[in-house]
Design a protein around this motif. Sequence first.
Motif, mmCIF file in Angstrom:
data_model
loop_
_atom_site.group_PDB
_atom_site.id
_atom_site.type_symbol
_atom_site.label_atom_id
_atom_site.label_comp_id
_atom_site.label_asym_id
_atom_site.label_seq_id
_atom_site.Cartn_x
_atom_site.Cartn_y
_atom_site.Cartn_z
ATOM 1 N N LYS A 99 1.714 -6.680 -6.623
ATOM 2 C CA LYS A 99 0.492 -5.898 -6.279
ATOM 3 C C LYS A 99 0.743 -4.901 -5.452
ATOM 4 C CE LYS A 99 -3.308 -8.503 -5.408
ATOM 5 N NZ LYS A 99 -4.151 -9.617 -4.779
ATOM 6 N N ILE A 100 -0.025 -3.727 -6.122
ATOM 7 C CA ILE A 100 0.341 -2.559 -5.236
ATOM 8 C C ILE A 100 -1.073 -1.816 -5.426
ATOM 9 C CG2 ILE A 100 2.655 -1.999 -6.021
ATOM 10 C CD1 ILE A 100 1.534 -0.284 -8.218
ATOM 11 N N SER A 101 -1.157 -0.984 -4.262
ATOM 12 C CA SER A 101 -2.493 -0.008 -4.157
ATOM 13 C C SER A 101 -2.072 1.454 -3.595
ATOM 14 C CB SER A 101 -3.214 -0.665 -2.893
ATOM 15 O OG SER A 101 -3.546 -2.356 -3.334
ATOM 16 N N TYR A 102 -2.911 2.235 -4.285
ATOM 17 C CA TYR A 102 -2.623 3.439 -3.857
ATOM 18 C C TYR A 102 -3.671 3.790 -2.889
ATOM 19 C CZ TYR A 102 -0.075 3.244 -8.197
ATOM 20 O OH TYR A 102 0.840 2.913 -9.321
ATOM 21 N N VAL A 103 -3.420 4.270 -1.717
ATOM 22 C CA VAL A 103 -4.644 4.788 -0.896
ATOM 23 C C VAL A 103 -5.171 5.873 -1.237
ATOM 24 C CG1 VAL A 103 -5.058 4.963 1.667
ATOM 25 C CG2 VAL A 103 -3.317 3.369 1.043
ATOM 26 N N LEU A 110 0.755 -1.256 -0.024
ATOM 27 C CA LEU A 110 -0.048 -0.012 0.055
ATOM 28 C C LEU A 110 0.788 1.235 0.061
ATOM 29 C CD1 LEU A 110 -2.353 -1.646 0.624
ATOM 30 C CD2 LEU A 110 -3.049 -0.315 2.548
ATOM 31 N N PHE A 111 0.433 2.251 -0.980
ATOM 32 C CA PHE A 111 1.251 3.532 -0.979
ATOM 33 C C PHE A 111 0.354 4.498 -0.156
ATOM 34 C CE2 PHE A 111 3.354 1.425 -4.416
ATOM 35 C CZ PHE A 111 4.500 1.600 -4.136
#
Lengths: 214, 152
Positions: free
Chosen positions: B141-145, B115-116
């Motif tokens: 797998k990445i996610s932008y908060v 998570l960023f």
Amino acid sequence: MARRQSPEINAGSMADIAFLLLIFFLVATTMDIDTVIARKLPQKTPPKPKDQQEEFHARNVFEISVNRNNQILIEGKDWYQSESDYPKIKDQLLEFLDNGGGVSNKTKTKCDYCQGGPDKVVSPDNSDHPDKAIVSLKTDRGTSYETFVKVQDVLGQAYTELRNREARRLYNVSFEDLLDEKSKDKDNIEIDEKIEKVKALFPEIISEVEPTGN
Amino acid sequence: MSKFKKQKKALPEISTASLPDIVFMLLFFFMTVTTMRETDLKIKDPQLPTAKSVKMVEDKNLTSTIYIGKAINGDAKVDVIQLNDKIAQVSDVKNFILNARTGKSGDDVLRMSTLFKADKATKLGTLADIKKELRNIDALKISYVAAKESKE
């Protein structure tokens, strides 16, 4: 049988204990649950030799460039800058994805569910098939994170809108409702299959180019 | 003085027997709706960008959070990253993720995401460097908060 009455337990300190626990949880926890935009990075592969590189026809690539002043260039011709322009980008993207001008890579058939975007016109400048349509996102190292997330959001909205439409057509529920159902019932294979099927109709193919600048 | 003392009436005691019940109810409410606080921030509280097409984080145990922003007492121009409790370098990201993977099954490692949590004003350069590191160790797998923006 003689039974002695047990003395009453003093519950006066119960409140104190509970208060103590309560205060601990108030301090040690937070209420907010993170909401995210999820993306996947491409796998690290050695660069292919020139003659094996896949070629993409320009009509199948939707080019978004964002410069260090956070100006957005779409398909090399339209400049956007303010927040009020984002819906326009989305419409252009819908036109591009939902075009269905040619045949699919895998099935070699035409896209029978494409509707030609908001204006319902199939254009020769837009993609052949949703499974060929690539969104290319170019950024600069100086681009602000906010603009980047906004662009990612526009992409997400466009794909969700199309997937919602297809999920309604096939299963009479929106794609977002399917995802909701899945989060409540994680092991339901039936819902998983539905989600995968709808996703496959409009696969998210987003390619991020290494940012320019220093 | 004695006059006052005589006036004092014996008030009936207020029953506090239900007080624990009330407090326990509050306690259970907070236990269920909140989550554990993660880490102390060493960067300025990030102003998250807003977005409409967001979803909830599925499994908090399978995420690791990278904070990007400005250091609290540092250069206001340079973006720094925070891993766990301290300010770190981009090269530390690798160990941070590998650490998070220990003790997880192969399936779970594949489902893990990064998570960023970055400030709006952050420049993409730092993010790009981190992404490169993540690709090197196959943490894809990445996610932008982002804060949820209501749909109109």
